[in-house]
Design an enzyme around this catalytic site. Structure first.
Site, short mmCIF file in Angstrom:
data_model
loop_
_atom_site.label_atom_id
_atom_site.label_comp_id
_atom_site.label_asym_id
_atom_site.label_seq_id
_atom_site.Cartn_x
_atom_site.Cartn_y
_atom_site.Cartn_z
N TYR A 148 162.21 -10.89 -9.23
CA TYR A 148 160.77 -10.60 -9.31
C TYR A 148 160.14 -11.45 -10.39
O TYR A 148 159.13 -12.13 -10.18
CB TYR A 148 160.55 -9.11 -9.60
N1 LIG Z 1 151.01 -1.73 -11.35
C1 LIG Z 1 151.36 -2.26 -12.52
O1 LIG Z 1 151.57 -1.56 -13.53
C2 LIG Z 1 151.48 -3.75 -12.65
C3 LIG Z 1 151.08 -4.59 -11.63
N2 LIG Z 1 151.18 -5.95 -11.77
C4 LIG Z 1 150.70 -6.81 -10.71
O2 LIG Z 1 149.36 -6.42 -10.37
C5 LIG Z 1 149.16 -6.55 -8.94
C6 LIG Z 1 148.71 -5.20 -8.38
O3 LIG Z 1 149.70 -4.23 -8.71
P1 LIG Z 1 149.82 -2.89 -7.81
O4 LIG Z 1 148.47 -2.46 -7.39
O5 LIG Z 1 150.72 -1.94 -8.53
O6 LIG Z 1 150.56 -3.48 -6.53
P2 LIG Z 1 151.35 -2.70 -5.37
O7 LIG Z 1 152.78 -2.56 -5.75
O8 LIG Z 1 150.57 -1.48 -5.02
O9 LIG Z 1 151.29 -3.79 -4.17
C7 LIG Z 1 150.05 -4.26 -3.71
C8 LIG Z 1 150.10 -4.47 -2.24
O10 LIG Z 1 150.90 -5.62 -1.92
C9 LIG Z 1 151.29 -5.43 -0.56
N3 LIG Z 1 152.42 -6.28 -0.18
C10 LIG Z 1 153.69 -6.19 -0.62
N4 LIG Z 1 154.47 -7.10 0.01
C11 LIG Z 1 153.67 -7.78 0.87
C12 LIG Z 1 153.86 -8.82 1.80
N5 LIG Z 1 155.07 -9.36 2.00
N6 LIG Z 1 152.80 -9.26 2.52
C13 LIG Z 1 151.58 -8.70 2.35
N7 LIG Z 1 151.31 -7.72 1.47
C14 LIG Z 1 152.35 -7.25 0.75
C15 LIG Z 1 151.65 -3.97 -0.47
O11 LIG Z 1 151.51 -3.55 0.88
P3 LIG Z 1 152.10 -2.14 1.37
O12 LIG Z 1 151.02 -1.16 1.03
O13 LIG Z 1 152.34 -2.31 2.83
O14 LIG Z 1 153.38 -1.89 0.61
C16 LIG Z 1 150.69 -3.31 -1.44
O15 LIG Z 1 149.64 -2.60 -0.80
C17 LIG Z 1 150.49 -7.05 -8.37
O16 LIG Z 1 150.47 -8.45 -8.21
C18 LIG Z 1 151.49 -6.65 -9.44
O17 LIG Z 1 152.67 -7.47 -9.42
C19 LIG Z 1 151.73 -6.52 -12.89
C20 LIG Z 1 152.16 -5.72 -13.93
C21 LIG Z 1 152.04 -4.29 -13.88
N1 LIG Z 2 153.67 -5.12 -7.19
C1 LIG Z 2 153.89 -4.43 -8.31
N2 LIG Z 2 154.25 -5.10 -9.44
C2 LIG Z 2 154.50 -4.38 -10.57
C3 LIG Z 2 154.38 -2.99 -10.59
C4 LIG Z 2 153.99 -2.33 -9.39
O1 LIG Z 2 153.86 -1.09 -9.35
N3 LIG Z 2 153.76 -3.08 -8.29
N4 LIG Z 2 154.63 -2.27 -11.73
C5 LIG Z 2 155.05 -2.88 -12.84
C6 LIG Z 2 155.37 -2.01 -14.04
O2 LIG Z 2 154.25 -1.19 -14.35
C7 LIG Z 2 155.75 -2.75 -15.31
O3 LIG Z 2 154.69 -3.58 -15.67
C8 LIG Z 2 155.96 -1.78 -16.47
O4 LIG Z 2 157.13 -1.08 -16.31
C9 LIG Z 2 155.26 -4.34 -12.91
N5 LIG Z 2 154.89 -5.01 -11.68
#
Ligand SMILES: NC(=O)C1=CN([C@@H]2O[C@H](COP(=O)(O)OP(=O)(O)OC[C@H]3O[C@@H](n4cnc5c(N)ncnc54)[C@H](OP(=O)(O)O)[C@@H]3O)[C@@H](O)[C@H]2O)C=CC1
Ligand SMILES: Nc1nc2c(c(=O)[nH]1)N=C([C@H](O)[C@@H](O)CO)CN2
Length: 236
Positions: A148
């Site tokens: 990742y």
């Molecule tokens: N949440 C957090 O604390 C953190 C988030 N981030 C980054 O911020 C952004 C938003 O995070 P978050 O809202 O938690 O994201 P999610 O984990 O909720 O993923 C966002 C969406 O991506 C879609 N997705 C996954 N794989 C694919 C694919 N192969 N093709 C098309 N769509 C896909 C998922 O679809 P489906 O609903 O079908 O699974 C999901 O709805 C991300 O880029 C994440 O890496 C970074 C650090 C921390």
């Molecule tokens: N696609 C996603 N990316 C990440 C997520 C997630 O929920 N969906 N969550 C994290 C964690 O919150 C991490 O930042 C702290 O443990 C990272 N990326």
């Protein structure tokens, strides 16, 4: 469906951060196109508010290019592209190569091909931005999720390369969050450990990403930059 003014495209906006930012951009009066992989309740509200929702599962070159063609049948311009779609998991033993390929595809190949094939749409907008949502974890690596982390590091590289390639017509920047929103299955021990990793020590929620996105969209003199939104994790 033909959209009036140049819309903003957000990928993976059926839930959580992407859905939240989609709602806020609609509040701001933007036309919006979102991609979703699985149907989720929030998508219906976006449709009711006039957003165009396009199904896209970025599994490889063919599906990514099929999405691009579908997108181009709906609009001939874009104000911005926000690459938010993401998968977050640790590679399972024996499935490392498949996991790496999946993470590379969603975090690198999809942004790469969409940027290449949609730059012409962005160039038709007076202001144009690409925003890659990355992860602060790239700063130090991840023992638990190396694939990742590597795929997000590659996304950071694409931020710089596309910023150089697409200037001055299109700005390209990244946002590198640490903890934003817990997942439902995160237990109390995990939550306490995650909160303790940052100097500010709280779960900020998705609004901090919308604020960062708004800043990048509104500021004309920033490109090739990665905004760290990590609560001061680098201080501990
Ligand atoms: N949440 C957090 O604390 C953190 C988030 N981030 C980054 O911020 C952004 C938003 O995070 P978050 O809202 O938690 O994201 P999610 O984990 O909720 O993923 C966002 C969406 O991506 C879609 N997705 C996954 N794989 C694919 C694919 N192969 N093709 C098309 N769509 C896909 C998922 O679809 P489906 O609903 O079908 O699974 C999901 O709805 C991300 O880029 C994440 O890496 C970074 C650090 C921390
Ligand atoms: N696609 C996603 N990316 C990440 C997520 C997630 O929920 N969906 N969550 C994290 C964690 O919150 C991490 O930042 C702290 O443990 C990272 N990326």
């Amino acid at each position: 469906m033909s959209l009036s003014k140049a819309p903003i495209l957000i990928t993976g906006a059926s839930q959580r951060v992407g859905l939240y930012c989609a709602e806020r951009l609609l509040d701001d009066g933007h036309s919006l196109i979102v991609t979703y992989r699985s149907e989720k309740p929030g998508l219906q509200r976006l449709r009711e508010r006039g957003a165009l929702t396009l199904h896209a599962d970025f599994t490889g070159e063919a599906s990514i290019l099929a999405f691009v063609e579908q997108l181009k049948s709906h609009t001939d311009s874009l104000r911005a592209i926000v690459h938010n779609a993401s998968a977050w998991f640790a590679e399972a033993p024996g499935e490392e190569a498949a996991a790496f390929a999946q993470l590379f595809t969603v975090h690198m190949l999809a942004p790469y091909l969409i940027n290449l094939h949609c730059a012409e749409l962005l160039q038709r907008s007076e202001q144009a931005d690409i925003v890659h949502i990355s992860d602060d974890v790239v700063r130090k690596g991840s023992a638990n999720r190396p694939a990742y982390c590597a795929s997000k590091a590659g996304l950071d590289s694409l931020t710089q390369s596309f910023a150089a390639r697409l200037a001055p017509a299109i700005k390209v920047n990244g946002i590198a969050p640490a903890l934003l929103m817990f997942n439902e299955d995160d237990d109390a021990q995990y939550r306490a450990k995650a909160l303790d990793k940052s100097a500010l020590g709280f779960e900020p929620g998705p609004h901090v990403i919308y604020q960062s996105l708004r800043y990048l969209l509104d500021t004309p003199y920033i490109t090739g930059t990665n905004l760290t939104v990590n609560g001061g994790r680098h201080l501990k």
